[in-house]
Design an enzyme around this catalytic site. Structure first.
Site, PDB file in Angstrom:
ATOM      1  N   LYS A 140      -2.459  -1.938  -3.169  1.00 29.20           N
ATOM      2  CA  LYS A 140      -3.506  -1.082  -2.579  1.00 29.20           C
ATOM      3  C   LYS A 140      -3.116   0.380  -2.763  1.00 29.20           C
ATOM      4  CE  LYS A 140      -6.004  -0.137   1.711  1.00 29.20           C
ATOM      5  NZ  LYS A 140      -6.660  -0.737   2.882  1.00 29.20           N
ATOM      6  N   GLU A 172       0.816  -1.222   0.000  1.00 27.50           N
ATOM      7  CA  GLU A 172       0.000   0.000   0.000  1.00 27.50           C
ATOM      8  C   GLU A 172       0.851   1.276   0.000  1.00 27.50           C
ATOM      9  OE1 GLU A 172      -2.578   0.529   3.424  1.00 27.50           O
ATOM     10  OE2 GLU A 172      -3.593   2.241   2.526  1.00 27.50           O
TER      11      GLU A 172
HETATM   12  P1  13P Z   1      -9.235   4.151   4.245  1.00 28.21           P
HETATM   13  O1  13P Z   1     -10.106   3.461   3.227  1.00 28.21           O
HETATM   14  O2  13P Z   1     -10.023   4.803   5.362  1.00 28.21           O
HETATM   15  O3  13P Z   1      -8.209   5.051   3.623  1.00 28.21           O
HETATM   16  O4  13P Z   1      -8.437   3.010   5.011  1.00 28.21           O
HETATM   17  C1  13P Z   1      -7.836   2.011   4.292  1.00 28.21           C
HETATM   18  C2  13P Z   1      -6.585   1.591   4.939  1.00 28.21           C
HETATM   19  O5  13P Z   1      -6.398   0.431   5.230  1.00 28.21           O
HETATM   20  C3  13P Z   1      -5.544   2.604   5.188  1.00 28.21           C
HETATM   21  O6  13P Z   1      -4.347   1.980   5.506  1.00 28.21           O
END
Ligand code: 13P
Length: 340
Positions: free
Chosen positions: A219, A177
């Site tokens: 992500k 991510e």
């Molecule tokens: P949000 O969808 O609130 O951004 O959270 C996703 C997430 O896992 C952030 O690390």
């Protein structure tokens, strides 16, 4: 786990019509969310709230996986069932956030790097024994006047790649991510440029570390106008820019892309995902891994009162169902109205 199994789990997480509930808020973040509804952040309140989400009848039709926090993966439902087992029984794969949050990048004002590699190998073994099937590590890239720097992007890409290699070695599917924040007055073009540079660096590092791309998920943020930008791009423009950026930077062997919501409203996050899936087939599944955009209405309905649990579950189910529809490009405004 063999490579075949990693790919199998990664594909199951992005099965058609399904996506991820991110319920991995750290203790500090969940405290902030609870404060917004006037609820004290005790361990029992955090447990009760997560139990409410995880026991929502029928949500498993749209939710393939749930990301847990270290505290949550060790907690149990009121009837004594461990949370990972509770999810598993519904065919939902438990995952775990394994980074330890961000810290200031020394020498680079305004920029951050994510910590948590020390001792990670040992923790991964423990999480696997607790029932996790996948892991997540979040890196944060901030857009500002002279940032992000190449140094910040490279430091975060390297950490993401080391995390991903360790996860695969432990038999866990890594969710990589790199979040380019939407905070700021920048244009959608600037977000596009920074997101492309970040993803290019991340995939170069993943290759360098011999991460198997068909056994991981990405992500990312969507390509959006900054929150304070006076010219806000519309839904169609966001969808085109995001898919274009990803097509330029994400190899086709990655099974799926699971977007974060990052502070978008719940309805915007669903509409954007829907518009992307309407653009036609892409090399990867385009899915969701939403925290706030799946939980905000449920949290508001709950307010810490057990008597509100059924209406909170209805609110969560509704968002899960609409995001499930967006996975097929079949979401509409009328579906929003139907529940209210
Ligand atoms: P949000 O969808 O609130 O951004 O959270 C996703 C997430 O896992 C952030 O690390």
């Amino acid at each position: 786990m063999s490579q075949r199994n990693l790919t199998h789990v990664a594909r199951a997480i992005v099965a058609p019509g399904k996506g991820i509930l991110a319920a991995d808020e750290s203790t500090g973040t969940i405290e902030k969310r609870f404060r917004s509804i006037g609820v004290e952040s005790t361990e029992e309140n955090r447990r009760a709230y997560r139990e409410l989400l995880f026991t929502t009848d029928g949500a498993g039709e749209f939710i393939s996986g749930v990301i847990l926090f270290d505290e949550t993966i060790r907690q149990r439902a009121a009837d004594g069932t461990a949370f990972p087992e509770l999810l598993d029984r519904q065919g939902v794969i438990p995952g775990i956030k394994v980074d330890k949050g961000t810290t200031a990048l020394a020498g680079f004002p305004g920029e951050k790097v994510t910590e948590g590699l020390d001792g990670l190998d040992g923790r991964l073994g423990e999480y696997r024994d607790l029932g996790a099937g996948f892991t997540k590590w979040r890196a944060v890239i901030t857009i500002g006047e002279h940032i992000p720097t190449g140094t910040c992007i490279a430091a975060n890409a390297e950490a993401l790649a080391r995390f991903a290699a360790l996860s695969q070695q432990a038999g866990l599917v890594p969710i990589v991510e790199p979040e380019v924040l939407m905070d700021g007055a920048h244009t959608i073009e600037r977000c596009h440029e920074v997101t492309a540079a970040t993803l290019t660096a991340v995939f170069a590092a993943l290759r360098e570390h011999r991460v198997r791309l068909d056994g991981m998920l990405l992500k990312p943020n969507m390509v959006l106008s900054g929150t304070d930008c006076p010219n806000q791009a519309g839904v169609g423009e966001v969808a085109e820019a995001t898919v274009g950026c990803l097509r330029d930077s994400v190899p086709a062997s990655v099974p799926g892309i699971v977007f974060l919501s990052g502070g978008q409203t719940d309805e915007a996050a669903t509409a954007h995902l829907d518009a992307m899936n309407r653009l036609g087939p892409q090399p990867w599944q385009l899915s969701f891994s939403y925290g706030r955009a799946l939980q905000a209405p449920a949290l508001k309905a709950w307010k810490g009162d057990p008597a509100n649990a059924p209406s909170a579950q209805r609110a969560y189910y509704h968002r899960a169902r609409l995001n499930g529809a967006a996975r097929h490009g079949r979401y509409s405004d009328e579906m929003e109205a139907a529940a209210s």
